[in-house]
Design a protein around this motif. Structure first.
Motif, mmCIF file in Angstrom:
data_model
loop_
_atom_site.group_PDB
_atom_site.id
_atom_site.type_symbol
_atom_site.label_atom_id
_atom_site.label_comp_id
_atom_site.label_asym_id
_atom_site.label_seq_id
_atom_site.Cartn_x
_atom_site.Cartn_y
_atom_site.Cartn_z
ATOM 1 N N LEU A 1 -8.825 -4.504 4.170
ATOM 2 C CA LEU A 1 -8.486 -5.849 4.645
ATOM 3 C C LEU A 1 -8.433 -6.847 3.491
ATOM 4 C CD1 LEU A 1 -10.573 -5.991 7.941
ATOM 5 C CD2 LEU A 1 -8.084 -5.839 7.743
ATOM 6 N N GLU A 2 -9.357 -6.725 2.554
ATOM 7 C CA GLU A 2 -9.351 -7.626 1.399
ATOM 8 C C GLU A 2 -8.107 -7.407 0.538
ATOM 9 O OE1 GLU A 2 -13.174 -6.771 -0.268
ATOM 10 O OE2 GLU A 2 -14.209 -8.029 1.187
ATOM 11 N N GLU A 3 -7.704 -6.147 0.366
ATOM 12 C CA GLU A 3 -6.486 -5.856 -0.391
ATOM 13 C C GLU A 3 -5.254 -6.370 0.349
ATOM 14 O OE1 GLU A 3 -6.649 -1.652 -1.102
ATOM 15 O OE2 GLU A 3 -8.046 -1.874 -2.777
ATOM 16 N N GLN A 4 -5.257 -6.263 1.666
ATOM 17 C CA GLN A 4 -4.158 -6.805 2.466
ATOM 18 C C GLN A 4 -4.056 -8.316 2.267
ATOM 19 O OE1 GLN A 4 -1.863 -5.379 5.079
ATOM 20 N NE2 GLN A 4 -2.218 -3.817 3.532
ATOM 21 N N SER B 1 -17.140 0.105 4.622
ATOM 22 C CA SER B 1 -16.734 -0.390 3.303
ATOM 23 C C SER B 1 -15.247 -0.146 3.032
ATOM 24 C CB SER B 1 -17.586 0.235 2.206
ATOM 25 O OG SER B 1 -17.427 1.640 2.198
ATOM 26 N N TYR B 2 -14.722 0.990 3.483
ATOM 27 C CA TYR B 2 -13.301 1.265 3.288
ATOM 28 C C TYR B 2 -12.446 0.257 4.053
ATOM 29 C CZ TYR B 2 -8.717 3.382 3.572
ATOM 30 O OH TYR B 2 -7.365 3.587 3.521
ATOM 31 N N GLN B 3 -12.800 -0.027 5.292
ATOM 32 C CA GLN B 3 -12.034 -0.974 6.103
ATOM 33 C C GLN B 3 -12.076 -2.378 5.501
ATOM 34 O OE1 GLN B 3 -14.246 -0.042 9.668
ATOM 35 N NE2 GLN B 3 -12.444 0.892 10.620
ATOM 36 N N LYS B 4 -13.246 -2.787 5.023
ATOM 37 C CA LYS B 4 -13.362 -4.109 4.385
ATOM 38 C C LYS B 4 -12.480 -4.184 3.143
ATOM 39 C CE LYS B 4 -17.949 -4.183 4.640
ATOM 40 N NZ LYS B 4 -19.350 -4.515 4.472
ATOM 41 N N LEU C 1 -3.738 -15.464 8.146
ATOM 42 C CA LEU C 1 -4.740 -16.074 9.032
ATOM 43 C C LEU C 1 -5.487 -15.009 9.831
ATOM 44 C CD1 LEU C 1 -2.820 -19.210 10.335
ATOM 45 C CD2 LEU C 1 -4.813 -19.186 8.825
ATOM 46 N N TYR C 2 -4.754 -14.042 10.348
ATOM 47 C CA TYR C 2 -5.365 -12.945 11.100
ATOM 48 C C TYR C 2 -6.372 -12.190 10.225
ATOM 49 C CZ TYR C 2 -5.851 -8.297 13.126
ATOM 50 O OH TYR C 2 -6.359 -7.117 13.599
ATOM 51 N N LEU C 3 -5.992 -11.894 8.988
ATOM 52 C CA LEU C 3 -6.902 -11.193 8.081
ATOM 53 C C LEU C 3 -8.154 -12.016 7.819
ATOM 54 C CD1 LEU C 3 -4.312 -9.797 5.516
ATOM 55 C CD2 LEU C 3 -5.630 -8.475 7.183
ATOM 56 N N GLY C 4 -7.976 -13.329 7.636
ATOM 57 C CA GLY C 4 -9.116 -14.222 7.420
ATOM 58 C C GLY C 4 -10.080 -14.191 8.594
ATOM 59 N N GLU C 5 -9.527 -14.184 9.804
ATOM 60 C CA GLU C 5 -10.366 -14.127 11.005
ATOM 61 C C GLU C 5 -11.145 -12.810 11.060
ATOM 62 O OE1 GLU C 5 -11.041 -16.409 13.455
ATOM 63 O OE2 GLU C 5 -10.019 -17.786 12.100
ATOM 64 N N GLN C 6 -10.486 -11.713 10.744
ATOM 65 C CA GLN C 6 -11.139 -10.407 10.762
ATOM 66 C C GLN C 6 -12.267 -10.342 9.744
ATOM 67 O OE1 GLN C 6 -10.470 -7.838 13.016
ATOM 68 N NE2 GLN C 6 -9.360 -9.540 13.923
ATOM 69 N N LEU C 7 -12.044 -10.923 8.578
ATOM 70 C CA LEU C 7 -13.033 -10.848 7.502
ATOM 71 C C LEU C 7 -14.200 -11.810 7.691
ATOM 72 C CD1 LEU C 7 -10.593 -10.313 4.526
ATOM 73 C CD2 LEU C 7 -12.328 -8.704 5.341
ATOM 74 N N LYS C 8 -14.150 -12.675 8.707
ATOM 75 C CA LYS C 8 -15.283 -13.558 9.003
ATOM 76 C C LYS C 8 -16.473 -12.767 9.530
ATOM 77 C CE LYS C 8 -12.934 -17.915 9.901
ATOM 78 N NZ LYS C 8 -12.569 -18.909 10.929
ATOM 79 N N HIS D 1 0.821 -1.212 0.000
ATOM 80 C CA HIS D 1 0.000 0.000 0.000
ATOM 81 C C HIS D 1 0.853 1.259 0.000
ATOM 82 C CE1 HIS D 1 -3.844 -1.964 0.339
ATOM 83 N NE2 HIS D 1 -3.297 -2.785 1.203
ATOM 84 N N GLY D 2 1.226 1.671 -1.192
ATOM 85 C CA GLY D 2 2.052 2.863 -1.287
ATOM 86 C C GLY D 2 2.027 3.474 -2.663
ATOM 87 N N SER D 3 3.002 4.334 -2.890
ATOM 88 C CA SER D 3 3.142 4.992 -4.184
ATOM 89 C C SER D 3 4.620 5.204 -4.470
ATOM 90 C CB SER D 3 2.415 6.339 -4.191
ATOM 91 O OG SER D 3 3.044 7.233 -3.279
ATOM 92 N N VAL D 4 4.912 5.347 -5.751
ATOM 93 C CA VAL D 4 6.261 5.693 -6.189
ATOM 94 C C VAL D 4 6.135 6.927 -7.064
ATOM 95 C CG1 VAL D 4 6.157 4.090 -8.151
ATOM 96 C CG2 VAL D 4 8.385 4.891 -7.333
ATOM 97 N N SER D 5 7.023 7.875 -6.863
ATOM 98 C CA SER D 5 6.989 9.077 -7.690
ATOM 99 C C SER D 5 8.413 9.477 -8.063
ATOM 100 C CB SER D 5 6.290 10.235 -6.967
ATOM 101 O OG SER D 5 7.007 10.590 -5.803
ATOM 102 N N VAL D 6 8.546 9.949 -9.295
ATOM 103 C CA VAL D 6 9.808 10.478 -9.788
ATOM 104 C C VAL D 6 9.546 11.922 -10.156
ATOM 105 C CG1 VAL D 6 11.640 10.271 -11.519
ATOM 106 C CG2 VAL D 6 10.444 8.213 -10.708
#
Length: 135
Positions: free
Chosen positions: A119-122, A113-116, A99-106, A65-70
């Motif tokens: 987590l899905e992107e993570q 919606s932003y948090q979901k 595994l932790y992410l899977g538990e959170q998404l249960k 989760h980041g960006s690169v800029s020149v």
């Protein structure tokens, strides 16, 4: 050999700040290599191994989760929520986080919606990271 300034940082710390010969990174638009006198560009990073070559050596980082800029002077900045030196990341630590992410998404109702989406992107980034580490 020509060099350019590279900074890799998170909101908490700067992991690299120095001159490099080249930078390899994968953005949302594909893989790219930054060399001295590169054109101005900005890219988004979901998950990427980043290879910074300097002094005849290569440093490897894992970026999430980041960006690169020149900029117009060729200075390159990688800003990310999370950065690790590749040597510090293991498949085991990545699997534990997955595994932790899977538990959170249960229980998705506990998140907006932003948090979901985050987590899905993570989870996607971790799955990709495990695949990359296993190769």
């Amino acid at each position: 050999m020509a060099e350019f300034q590279l900074t890799i940082q998170t909101p908490i710390e700067t992991l690299f700040d120095g001159t490099v010969d080249s930078l390899h990174v994968k953005t949302d638009l594909g893989r790219m290599e930054v060399l001295p006198d590169h054109a101005t560009i900005v890219g988004t990073i979901l998950y990427s191994k980043v290879f910074a070559r300097h002094n005849g050596q290569e440093e490897k980082f894992i970026i999430r989760h980041g960006s690169v800029s020149v900029d117009e002077k060729g200075n390159t900045t990688v800003l990310a929520l999370e950065v690790h030196k590749e040597a510090e990341m293991t498949v085991k630590t990545m699997e534990e986080y997955l595994l932790y992410l899977g538990e959170q998404l249960k229980n998705p109702d506990q998140f907006n919606s932003y948090q979901k989406q985050f987590l899905e992107e993570q989870r996607t980034a971790m799955q990709q990271g495990i695949e990359d580490k296993s190769e």
